[in-house]
Design an enzyme around this catalytic site. Structure first.
Site, PDB file in Angstrom:
ATOM      1  N   HIS A  52      -2.562   5.404   6.092  1.00 22.80           N
ATOM      2  CA  HIS A  52      -1.061   6.097   6.270  1.00 22.80           C
ATOM      3  C   HIS A  52      -1.286   7.336   5.890  1.00 22.80           C
ATOM      4  O   HIS A  52      -1.806   8.056   5.179  1.00 22.80           O
ATOM      5  CB  HIS A  52      -0.204   5.281   5.498  1.00 22.80           C
ATOM      6  CG  HIS A  52      -0.164   3.816   5.548  1.00 22.80           C
ATOM      7  ND1 HIS A  52      -0.034   3.011   6.777  1.00 22.80           N
ATOM      8  CD2 HIS A  52      -0.517   2.666   4.809  1.00 22.80           C
ATOM      9  CE1 HIS A  52       0.222   1.837   6.360  1.00 22.80           C
ATOM     10  NE2 HIS A  52      -0.187   1.319   5.217  1.00 22.80           N
ATOM     11  N   CYS A  58       0.797  -1.250  -0.021  1.00 23.17           N
ATOM     12  CA  CYS A  58      -0.072  -0.094   0.013  1.00 23.17           C
ATOM     13  C   CYS A  58       1.090   1.227  -0.025  1.00 23.17           C
ATOM     14  O   CYS A  58       0.505   2.310  -0.851  1.00 23.17           O
ATOM     15  CB  CYS A  58      -0.949  -0.010   1.240  1.00 23.17           C
ATOM     16  SG  CYS A  58      -0.179  -0.552   2.532  1.00 23.17           S
TER      17      CYS A  58
HETATM   18  P1  NAD Z   1      -5.782 -10.604   6.373  1.00 22.00           P
HETATM   19  O1  NAD Z   1      -5.146 -11.309   7.546  1.00 22.00           O
HETATM   20  O2  NAD Z   1      -6.730  -9.564   6.354  1.00 22.00           O
HETATM   21  O3  NAD Z   1      -6.388 -11.577   5.152  1.00 22.00           O
HETATM   22  C1  NAD Z   1      -5.527 -12.754   4.959  1.00 22.00           C
HETATM   23  C2  NAD Z   1      -6.430 -13.917   4.681  1.00 22.00           C
HETATM   24  O4  NAD Z   1      -5.877 -15.197   4.316  1.00 22.00           O
HETATM   25  C3  NAD Z   1      -7.345 -14.250   5.914  1.00 22.00           C
HETATM   26  O5  NAD Z   1      -8.774 -14.237   5.705  1.00 22.00           O
HETATM   27  C4  NAD Z   1      -6.787 -15.463   6.223  1.00 22.00           C
HETATM   28  O6  NAD Z   1      -7.677 -16.671   7.062  1.00 22.00           O
HETATM   29  C5  NAD Z   1      -6.248 -16.127   4.977  1.00 22.00           C
HETATM   30  N1  NAD Z   1      -5.332 -17.273   5.053  1.00 22.00           N
HETATM   31  C6  NAD Z   1      -4.603 -17.581   6.015  1.00 22.00           C
HETATM   32  N2  NAD Z   1      -3.693 -18.541   5.730  1.00 22.00           N
HETATM   33  C7  NAD Z   1      -4.067 -18.917   4.529  1.00 22.00           C
HETATM   34  C8  NAD Z   1      -3.641 -19.829   3.490  1.00 22.00           C
HETATM   35  N3  NAD Z   1      -2.629 -20.811   3.740  1.00 22.00           N
HETATM   36  N4  NAD Z   1      -4.016 -19.950   2.317  1.00 22.00           N
HETATM   37  C9  NAD Z   1      -5.206 -19.115   1.936  1.00 22.00           C
HETATM   38  N5  NAD Z   1      -5.550 -17.918   2.879  1.00 22.00           N
HETATM   39  C10 NAD Z   1      -5.236 -18.266   4.021  1.00 22.00           C
HETATM   40  O7  NAD Z   1      -4.544 -10.170   5.648  1.00 22.00           O
HETATM   41  P2  NAD Z   1      -4.555  -8.775   4.290  1.00 22.00           P
HETATM   42  O8  NAD Z   1      -4.139  -7.538   5.239  1.00 22.00           O
HETATM   43  O9  NAD Z   1      -5.472  -8.789   3.529  1.00 22.00           O
HETATM   44  O10 NAD Z   1      -3.006  -8.918   3.823  1.00 22.00           O
HETATM   45  C11 NAD Z   1      -2.765  -9.807   2.756  1.00 22.00           C
HETATM   46  C12 NAD Z   1      -1.718  -9.611   2.004  1.00 22.00           C
HETATM   47  O11 NAD Z   1      -1.797  -7.986   1.270  1.00 22.00           O
HETATM   48  C13 NAD Z   1      -0.370  -9.250   2.789  1.00 22.00           C
HETATM   49  O12 NAD Z   1       0.851  -9.800   1.963  1.00 22.00           O
HETATM   50  C14 NAD Z   1      -0.094  -8.119   2.943  1.00 22.00           C
HETATM   51  O13 NAD Z   1       1.128  -7.676   3.439  1.00 22.00           O
HETATM   52  C15 NAD Z   1      -0.581  -7.330   1.750  1.00 22.00           C
HETATM   53  N6  NAD Z   1      -1.275  -5.969   2.174  1.00 22.00           N
HETATM   54  C16 NAD Z   1      -2.128  -5.613   3.006  1.00 22.00           C
HETATM   55  C17 NAD Z   1      -2.654  -4.372   3.236  1.00 22.00           C
HETATM   56  C18 NAD Z   1      -3.395  -3.894   4.674  1.00 22.00           C
HETATM   57  O14 NAD Z   1      -3.078  -2.787   4.947  1.00 22.00           O
HETATM   58  N7  NAD Z   1      -4.030  -4.728   5.056  1.00 22.00           N
HETATM   59  C19 NAD Z   1      -2.119  -3.488   2.371  1.00 22.00           C
HETATM   60  C20 NAD Z   1      -1.612  -3.763   1.264  1.00 22.00           C
HETATM   61  C21 NAD Z   1      -1.237  -5.139   0.934  1.00 22.00           C
END
Ligand code: NAD
Length: 337
Positions: free
Chosen positions: A220, A140
């Site tokens: 942010h 992000c």
């Molecule tokens: P999150 O924890 O909200 O969601 C992740 C999901 O994946 C959950 O529903 C979890 O149950 C599921 N999960 C767990 N183990 C798994 C598996 N083995 N296979 C499939 N699904 C599984 O996380 P998020 O915030 O959505 O982040 C996801 C990715 O996006 C990360 O790489 C993070 O760094 C990136 N990201 C997050 C943000 C943010 O601010 N939330 C912003 C940009 C990028």
């Protein structure tokens, strides 16, 4: 139609799923969950086919009365591309599963750059990503910086960018995250890793970043100073940024003084989940002094990477140009405030 699966239906995955479902040239085949929690139930209510991310846990869904259409391998066999939205580090573990099914994959910014053939941002390197089998949509903060620095580099040249990132402590649903009563350098070392990450999608731009974490969940904030090679007027930079489709220059008259009112505005505008897909730059903060540009911007961490994921899908699977894809994504979602 491009058939898309989303593996990991959390903060990013649920938004990517909705964005894919809204595209005229894409079909959301299904989403995965590891357990039958409220998000799984909500996905089904939204009409999405649910798959068990971990086959051994498929029975838990049945026990909870949450119907599934199959398991991850079934989903991978039915799609042209999978968008991995699993937690940081899990994407890298899933990589071999996608490769075994010959399924092109898109990873998120929580993974290292080596997880994919190339890192991706639609504004900076869509065309350079052609021919890849896997892409990583940068984080992000990196997405926000790339969108901001690319037009400045093209118009005036960047001698040096210095950015202080005040990061949200956690997302609204992450009740265990912090800090709750402090602003902490994170990492304590300077510069932070964000500058080099920008260079994975925008090479040759000299950018140093320092990062802190604050007890907020909304957005942010970036405090930006860019020394340009050519000195523009303040007005010219305001016009340049206002012309970017994924940058919202907040008018002074709007009376928006922070993330609270930005989110309120997004909700008033009927944005799903109050999402702000655009960088939000305070117009009156844009100020040029000599060759030094200063500004403040906010980035909605849950939302800004979402249109980028949609464009990454087209970069992997179609011949559409960057401009055509971005326009189609923006139109389908309603990007642009
Ligand atoms: P999150 O924890 O909200 O969601 C992740 C999901 O994946 C959950 O529903 C979890 O149950 C599921 N999960 C767990 N183990 C798994 C598996 N083995 N296979 C499939 N699904 C599984 O996380 P998020 O915030 O959505 O982040 C996801 C990715 O996006 C990360 O790489 C993070 O760094 C990136 N990201 C997050 C943000 C943010 O601010 N939330 C912003 C940009 C990028």
């Amino acid at each position: 139609m491009i058939r898309v699966g989303v593996n990991g239906y959390g903060t990013i995955g649920k938004r990517v799923a909705d964005a894919v479902a809204a595209q005229p040239d894409m079909e959301l085949v299904g989403v995965t969950k590891t357990k039958p929690n409220y998000e799984a139930e909500a996905a089904i209510r939204r009409g999405y086919d649910l798959y068990a991310a971990i086959a051994e846990r498929a029975g838990e869904f049945e026990t909870a009365g949450v119907g599934i259409a199959g398991t991850l391998p079934d989903l991978l066999e039915s799609v042209d591309v999978v968008v991995d939205c699993a937690p940081s580090g899990i994407g890298a573990q899933n990589r071999s599963v996608y490769a075994a099914h010959d399924t092109p994959a898109i990873f998120q910014g929580g993974e290292g750059a080596d997880v994919a053939d190339a890192s991706f941002n639609a504004r900076t390197n869509f065309e350079a990503s052609r021919g890849a089998d896997t892409l990583r949509v940068v984080s992000c903060n990196t997405t926000g910086l790339a969108r901001l620095l690319a037009p400045l580099e093209a118009a005036y040249g960047i001698e040096k960018a210095r950015v202080t990132l005040v990061r949200r402590g956690g997302d609204p649903s992450e009740t265990g995250r912090g800090p709750i009563n402090d602003v902490v350098p994170d990492p304590t070392t300077v510069p932070s890793h964000h500058g080099p990450d920008v260079n994975t999608v925008l090479s040759g731009v000299d950018v140093d970043t320092a990062a802190l974490k604050a007890p907020v969940t909304t957005m942010h904030t970036h405090s930006v100073n860019v020394t340009l090679r050519e000195p523009p007027t303040t007005e010219a930079v305001r016009d340049l940024l206002a012309d970017e489709s994924r940058i919202f220059t907040i008018p002074e008259a709007a009376g928006i003084d922070g993330a609270g009112k930005l989110k309120e505005y997004a909700m008033d505008r009927g944005r799903p989940r109050g999402d702000l897909w655009e960088n939000c730059v305070w117009e009156e903060s844009i100020n040029v002094s000599g060759r030094d540009l200063y500004l403040f911007e906010n980035v909605h961490q849950e939302a800004d990477v979402v249109p980028e994921n949609v464009d990454a899908i087209r970069a992997l699977t179609t011949d559409l140009s960057a401009a055509e894809s971005v326009e189609r994504t923006n139109e389908a979602l309603g990007v642009g405030l």
